[in-house]
Every structure is written in C-alpha cells, then in structure tokens.
Design a protein around this motif. Structure first.
Motif, PDB file in Angstrom:
ATOM      1  N   PRO A  45      -3.670 -53.731 -20.148  1.00 44.43           N
ATOM      2  CA  PRO A  45      -4.264 -53.628 -18.817  1.00 44.43           C
ATOM      3  C   PRO A  45      -5.787 -53.782 -18.845  1.00 44.43           C
ATOM      4  CG  PRO A  45      -3.680 -51.466 -19.647  1.00 44.43           C
ATOM      5  CD  PRO A  45      -3.177 -52.468 -20.653  1.00 44.43           C
ATOM      6  N   GLU A  46      -6.340 -53.719 -17.671  1.00 43.47           N
ATOM      7  CA  GLU A  46      -7.786 -53.791 -17.498  1.00 43.47           C
ATOM      8  C   GLU A  46      -8.466 -52.772 -18.419  1.00 43.47           C
ATOM      9  OE1 GLU A  46     -10.790 -53.683 -13.646  1.00 43.47           O
ATOM     10  OE2 GLU A  46      -8.748 -53.003 -13.416  1.00 43.47           O
ATOM     11  N   PRO A  47      -9.676 -53.075 -18.909  1.00 46.67           N
ATOM     12  CA  PRO A  47     -10.341 -52.133 -19.804  1.00 46.67           C
ATOM     13  C   PRO A  47     -10.754 -50.849 -19.088  1.00 46.67           C
ATOM     14  CG  PRO A  47     -11.824 -53.912 -19.256  1.00 46.67           C
ATOM     15  CD  PRO A  47     -10.485 -54.264 -18.680  1.00 46.67           C
ATOM     16  N   LEU A  48     -11.099 -49.858 -19.885  1.00 44.85           N
ATOM     17  CA  LEU A  48     -11.701 -48.636 -19.350  1.00 44.85           C
ATOM     18  C   LEU A  48     -13.181 -48.923 -19.151  1.00 44.85           C
ATOM     19  CD1 LEU A  48     -10.081 -46.103 -21.843  1.00 44.85           C
ATOM     20  CD2 LEU A  48      -9.438 -46.445 -19.467  1.00 44.85           C
ATOM     21  N   TYR A  49     -13.804 -48.173 -18.261  1.00 44.28           N
ATOM     22  CA  TYR A  49     -15.235 -48.347 -18.010  1.00 44.28           C
ATOM     23  C   TYR A  49     -15.919 -47.012 -18.257  1.00 44.28           C
ATOM     24  CZ  TYR A  49     -13.436 -52.444 -15.616  1.00 44.28           C
ATOM     25  OH  TYR A  49     -12.789 -53.609 -15.319  1.00 44.28           O
ATOM     26  N   LEU A  50     -16.880 -46.994 -19.168  1.00 45.88           N
ATOM     27  CA  LEU A  50     -17.643 -45.787 -19.462  1.00 45.88           C
ATOM     28  C   LEU A  50     -18.989 -45.928 -18.761  1.00 45.88           C
ATOM     29  CD1 LEU A  50     -17.406 -43.152 -21.029  1.00 45.88           C
ATOM     30  CD2 LEU A  50     -18.494 -44.291 -22.951  1.00 45.88           C
ATOM     31  N   VAL A  51     -19.204 -45.096 -17.757  1.00 42.04           N
ATOM     32  CA  VAL A  51     -20.369 -45.231 -16.882  1.00 42.04           C
ATOM     33  C   VAL A  51     -21.359 -44.108 -17.170  1.00 42.04           C
ATOM     34  CG1 VAL A  51     -21.121 -45.334 -14.479  1.00 42.04           C
ATOM     35  CG2 VAL A  51     -18.863 -46.198 -15.111  1.00 42.04           C
ATOM     36  N   PRO A  52     -22.618 -44.443 -17.524  1.00 42.06           N
ATOM     37  CA  PRO A  52     -23.619 -43.400 -17.748  1.00 42.06           C
ATOM     38  C   PRO A  52     -24.046 -42.764 -16.420  1.00 42.06           C
ATOM     39  CG  PRO A  52     -24.637 -45.542 -17.927  1.00 42.06           C
ATOM     40  CD  PRO A  52     -23.160 -45.772 -17.734  1.00 42.06           C
ATOM     41  N   GLN A  53     -24.435 -41.517 -16.472  1.00 43.46           N
ATOM     42  CA  GLN A  53     -24.862 -40.793 -15.277  1.00 43.46           C
ATOM     43  C   GLN A  53     -26.147 -41.401 -14.701  1.00 43.46           C
ATOM     44  OE1 GLN A  53     -23.036 -38.381 -13.967  1.00 43.46           O
ATOM     45  NE2 GLN A  53     -24.397 -38.004 -12.265  1.00 43.46           N
ATOM     46  N   HIS A  54     -27.063 -41.807 -15.598  1.00 42.77           N
ATOM     47  CA  HIS A  54     -28.329 -42.393 -15.163  1.00 42.77           C
ATOM     48  C   HIS A  54     -28.372 -43.866 -15.565  1.00 42.77           C
ATOM     49  CE1 HIS A  54     -29.791 -38.448 -14.138  1.00 42.77           C
ATOM     50  NE2 HIS A  54     -29.392 -38.015 -15.323  1.00 42.77           N
ATOM     51  N   LEU A 115     -14.356 -47.061 -10.145  1.00 46.21           N
ATOM     52  CA  LEU A 115     -15.774 -46.981 -10.521  1.00 46.21           C
ATOM     53  C   LEU A 115     -16.551 -46.215  -9.465  1.00 46.21           C
ATOM     54  CD1 LEU A 115     -16.410 -50.633 -11.727  1.00 46.21           C
ATOM     55  CD2 LEU A 115     -16.686 -48.587 -13.114  1.00 46.21           C
ATOM     56  N   PRO A 116     -17.590 -45.461  -9.873  1.00 43.24           N
ATOM     57  CA  PRO A 116     -18.423 -44.779  -8.873  1.00 43.24           C
ATOM     58  C   PRO A 116     -19.142 -45.797  -7.985  1.00 43.24           C
ATOM     59  CG  PRO A 116     -19.002 -44.089 -11.110  1.00 43.24           C
ATOM     60  CD  PRO A 116     -18.000 -45.168 -11.232  1.00 43.24           C
ATOM     61  N   ASN A 117     -19.347 -45.459  -6.746  1.00 41.86           N
ATOM     62  CA  ASN A 117     -19.950 -46.378  -5.780  1.00 41.86           C
ATOM     63  C   ASN A 117     -21.348 -46.830  -6.198  1.00 41.86           C
ATOM     64  OD1 ASN A 117     -19.365 -47.731  -3.289  1.00 41.86           O
ATOM     65  ND2 ASN A 117     -21.043 -46.560  -2.413  1.00 41.86           N
ATOM     66  N   PRO A 125     -15.262 -55.506  -3.151  1.00 41.42           N
ATOM     67  CA  PRO A 125     -14.669 -55.141  -1.853  1.00 41.42           C
ATOM     68  C   PRO A 125     -14.455 -53.634  -1.690  1.00 41.42           C
ATOM     69  CG  PRO A 125     -13.049 -56.203  -3.272  1.00 41.42           C
ATOM     70  CD  PRO A 125     -14.370 -56.311  -3.966  1.00 41.42           C
ATOM     71  N   HIS A 126     -14.475 -52.883  -2.781  1.00 43.64           N
ATOM     72  CA  HIS A 126     -14.281 -51.428  -2.718  1.00 43.64           C
ATOM     73  C   HIS A 126     -15.588 -50.662  -2.490  1.00 43.64           C
ATOM     74  CE1 HIS A 126     -10.136 -51.855  -3.992  1.00 43.64           C
ATOM     75  NE2 HIS A 126     -10.547 -52.617  -4.985  1.00 43.64           N
ATOM     76  N   LYS A 127     -16.729 -51.368  -2.544  1.00 46.91           N
ATOM     77  CA  LYS A 127     -18.020 -50.685  -2.402  1.00 46.91           C
ATOM     78  C   LYS A 127     -18.214 -50.211  -0.968  1.00 46.91           C
ATOM     79  CE  LYS A 127     -22.851 -50.887  -3.424  1.00 46.91           C
ATOM     80  NZ  LYS A 127     -23.657 -51.146  -4.570  1.00 46.91           N
TER      81      LYS A 127
END
Length: 179
Positions: A45-54, A115-117, A125-127
């Motif tokens: 499946p689609e990869p995971l996304y690791l999003v930094p806080q800053h 993903l966070p906005n 389209p989800h933003k």
C-alpha cells in the motif's frame, strides 16, 4: 526506504505509478504480466508519512550567494515518505509505543488522506481552507515578519558599510604617515 520529500510530491500524476513500480526490476516497462502470469511489482500500500511538528529549515550554501553566511530558506513543508512493505503494521505499532517525548515532535500518517492540514500540498483535494479571519491574520503576520527581515538586512548592510568606511580611513592614515 525513507525519503525526505517536499509536500507536493504525493499530488503529482507520476506519484501512484512510482509507488506501484517501486519494487520492480530495472527496465520495467509497465507490463502487468510476465510469461502469462499476473505480476505486482509494488511494495504494497501507500507509504507511511512521518511528519515533523515544526517545518524543516534548509540552508543554501555560501557559494550560491554574495554574503559569507548561508541563507535560511524553507519554501515548502517537507516530510518523510516511508515505504516499508510487509513491515508496515510493525512500524505503525512501534511508533504507537513511542513515548510522549518523541510523539510531541513527530506525527505518523498512515495515508495521504490522514496528513495534517498544515503540511498538505496546495492542490490536495483534502486540504481545508482557513476561515477569512484566520487568513487575514496570517497575511498580516507574514507582512510584519517580512518588514522585520528587511530591517535586519538594512542594519547588516549599514554595519558593513561602516566597517568598510573605517578600514578605508585607516588605510588613508597609513598613507599619510608614509608620505
């Protein structure tokens, strides 16, 4: 694999094709069958996304501009794309077991829809769009920070000019002493 990538990559037309062919052998042409057998070269499946806080800040090398120091820049948010194939569940479990100290700096999104906005690409389209009052406040904040940056640059330029003037006066004094 792990890739640090700009936020807009997952919205591009080529992105799904790259994810499907990520595990394909070299020279893969897009054929869905080999010797009459159905083949799926993808890693799952689609990869995971690791999003930094800053937002990450990048530095341009000094040789790319006139000043001696690098310039801090961050034109767009970036985050980690993690393709872990069959270990996806184990990595998600590992992240969920991390302590609050680490989770305060990172967020794991299981797909692009979660993903966070703040890090979503402009054409996602989800933003969700901010309300008018929040957009106005953001514009004003951006304008004031731009004015502060200009003030800092002017101060730096003036101090350089002052140093240059002092050094030229010292050179002139030395010349007069020699005469």
């Amino acid at each position: 694999w792990l890739l640090l990538v700009p936020n807009w990559v997952y919205t591009k037309d080529y992105y799904p094709w790259c994810m499907v062919t990520a595990g394909a052998p070299q020279g893969y042409t897009g054929a869905k069958s080999v010797n009459g057998k159905q083949v799926n070269w993808g890693l799952g499946p689609e990869p995971l996304y690791l999003v930094p806080q800053h937002k990450y800040t990048y530095w341009t090398p000094p040789w790319m501009h006139a000043t001696r120091f690098g310039i801090s820049t961050s034109p767009f948010p970036s985050f980690w794309f993690i393709q872990c194939g069959k270990f996806r569940g184990e990595i998600s479990k590992w992240f969920n077991e991390l302590g609050p100290k680490h989770k305060a700096h990172l967020q794991l999104a299981k797909d692009s829809a979660s993903l966070p906005n703040e890090v979503r690409a402009a054409f996602d389209p989800h933003k969700k769009r901010k309300n008018p009052r929040a957009r106005k406040a953001e514009r004003e904040k951006k304008a004031s920070s731009h004015a502060e940056t200009l003030d800092k640059r002017n101060t730096l330029r003036e101090s350089r000019e002052e140093l240059a003037a002092r050094s030229s006066k010292k050179k002139d004094k030395k010349k007069m002493r020699i005469k």
